[in-house]
Design a protein around this motif. Structure first.
Motif, PDB file in Angstrom:
ATOM      1  N   MET A  86       0.821  -1.354   0.100  1.00 18.30           N
ATOM      2  CA  MET A  86      -0.070  -0.003   0.125  1.00 18.30           C
ATOM      3  C   MET A  86       1.055   1.381   0.013  1.00 18.30           C
ATOM      4  N   HIS A  87       0.770   2.057  -0.948  1.00 22.08           N
ATOM      5  CA  HIS A  87       1.388   3.164  -1.018  1.00 22.08           C
ATOM      6  C   HIS A  87       0.822   4.521  -0.599  1.00 22.08           C
ATOM      7  N   ASP A  88      -0.446   4.447  -0.229  1.00 22.69           N
ATOM      8  CA  ASP A  88      -1.029   5.560   0.441  1.00 22.69           C
ATOM      9  C   ASP A  88      -1.426   5.570   1.711  1.00 22.69           C
ATOM     10  N   LEU A  89      -0.504   5.591   2.668  1.00 22.94           N
ATOM     11  CA  LEU A  89      -0.452   5.334   4.060  1.00 22.94           C
ATOM     12  C   LEU A  89      -0.035   6.506   4.920  1.00 22.94           C
ATOM     13  N   LYS A  90      -1.082   7.317   5.383  1.00 21.65           N
ATOM     14  CA  LYS A  90      -1.013   8.563   5.990  1.00 21.65           C
ATOM     15  C   LYS A  90      -1.089   8.300   7.677  1.00 21.65           C
ATOM     16  N   CYS A  91      -0.121   8.899   8.105  1.00 19.74           N
ATOM     17  CA  CYS A  91       0.179   8.884   9.611  1.00 19.74           C
ATOM     18  C   CYS A  91       0.040  10.170  10.417  1.00 19.74           C
ATOM     19  N   GLY A  92      -0.835  10.212  11.334  1.00 14.33           N
ATOM     20  CA  GLY A  92      -0.859  11.561  12.315  1.00 14.33           C
ATOM     21  C   GLY A  92      -0.389  11.400  13.562  1.00 14.33           C
ATOM     22  N   GLN A  93       0.396  10.233  13.758  1.00 10.41           N
ATOM     23  CA  GLN A  93       1.234   9.971  14.886  1.00 10.41           C
ATOM     24  C   GLN A  93       2.662  10.889  14.621  1.00 10.41           C
ATOM     25  N   LYS A  94       2.828  11.972  14.981  1.00  3.82           N
ATOM     26  CA  LYS A  94       3.817  12.808  14.983  1.00  3.82           C
ATOM     27  C   LYS A  94       5.221  12.423  15.294  1.00  3.82           C
ATOM     28  N   ASN A  95       5.052  11.538  16.435  1.00  2.00           N
ATOM     29  CA  ASN A  95       6.207  11.106  17.100  1.00  2.00           C
ATOM     30  C   ASN A  95       6.512   9.671  16.834  1.00  2.00           C
ATOM     31  N   CYS A  96       5.960   8.909  15.958  1.00  3.46           N
ATOM     32  CA  CYS A  96       6.362   7.545  15.436  1.00  3.46           C
ATOM     33  C   CYS A  96       7.487   7.676  14.689  1.00  3.46           C
ATOM     34  N   LYS A  97       8.397   7.084  14.684  1.00  4.28           N
ATOM     35  CA  LYS A  97       9.793   6.833  14.073  1.00  4.28           C
ATOM     36  C   LYS A  97       9.644   6.581  12.523  1.00  4.28           C
ATOM     37  N   PHE A  98       8.479   5.919  12.262  1.00  5.68           N
ATOM     38  CA  PHE A  98       8.339   5.599  10.870  1.00  5.68           C
ATOM     39  C   PHE A  98       7.652   6.817  10.039  1.00  5.68           C
ATOM     40  N   ASN A  99       7.126   7.826  10.703  1.00  6.84           N
ATOM     41  CA  ASN A  99       6.332   8.898  10.066  1.00  6.84           C
ATOM     42  C   ASN A  99       7.280  10.084   9.806  1.00  6.84           C
ATOM     43  N   HIS A 100       7.309  10.187   8.107  1.00 10.27           N
ATOM     44  CA  HIS A 100       8.182  11.063   7.757  1.00 10.27           C
ATOM     45  C   HIS A 100       6.831  12.047   6.748  1.00 10.27           C
ATOM     46  N   GLY A 101       7.008  13.202   7.252  1.00  8.57           N
ATOM     47  CA  GLY A 101       5.937  14.320   6.628  1.00  8.57           C
ATOM     48  C   GLY A 101       4.672  13.727   6.405  1.00  8.57           C
ATOM     49  N   TYR A 102       4.179  13.011   7.590  1.00  2.30           N
ATOM     50  CA  TYR A 102       2.737  12.584   7.457  1.00  2.30           C
ATOM     51  C   TYR A 102       2.517  11.351   6.789  1.00  2.30           C
ATOM     52  N   SER A 103       3.549  10.646   6.211  1.00  2.00           N
ATOM     53  CA  SER A 103       3.580   9.266   5.588  1.00  2.00           C
ATOM     54  C   SER A 103       4.166   8.452   6.200  1.00  2.00           C
TER      55      SER A 103
END
Length: 99
Positions: free
Chosen positions: A1-18
């Motif tokens: 899946m390419h379209d995976l948005k993330c709002g967990q700002k402090n997650c180590k996998f979150n880069h620019g809400y992706s």
């Protein structure tokens, strides 16, 4: 899946809400169990032109155990999902639609 948005700002996998994780898992309570807290104050770092942009084209495999319309044989078949912060602070799949 390419379209995976993330709002967990402090997650180590979150880069620019992706989400840039290679795979994630969504539990039966819709929580993203792949969430890992990143470095504190990561949002306060200053970026310069020398830094490469994150790779938003990561094809993330999404394992899912939630009773969701998009769950097909424990795999998410949605075109994309959005993970955000639940009221209790956990990472939660907002794309969840109950079967």
């Amino acid at each position: 899946m390419h379209d995976l948005k993330c709002g967990q700002k402090n997650c180590k996998f979150n880069h620019g809400y992706s989400c840039c994780a290679r795979d994630i898992a969504v539990a039966n309570n819709t929580c993203c169990t792949t969430y890992e807290q990143g470095a504190k104050n990561a949002d306060n770092t200053e970026a310069s032109a020398e830094f490469s942009k994150p790779d938003y084209s990561v094809d993330t495999a999404v394992a899912c155990n939630a009773p969701c319309l998009f769950n097909h044989s424990a795999k998410c078949i949605a075109n994309g999902i959005t993970v955000s912060t639940a009221d209790d602070g956990t990472a939660e799949c907002l794309t969840f639609i109950k079967k």
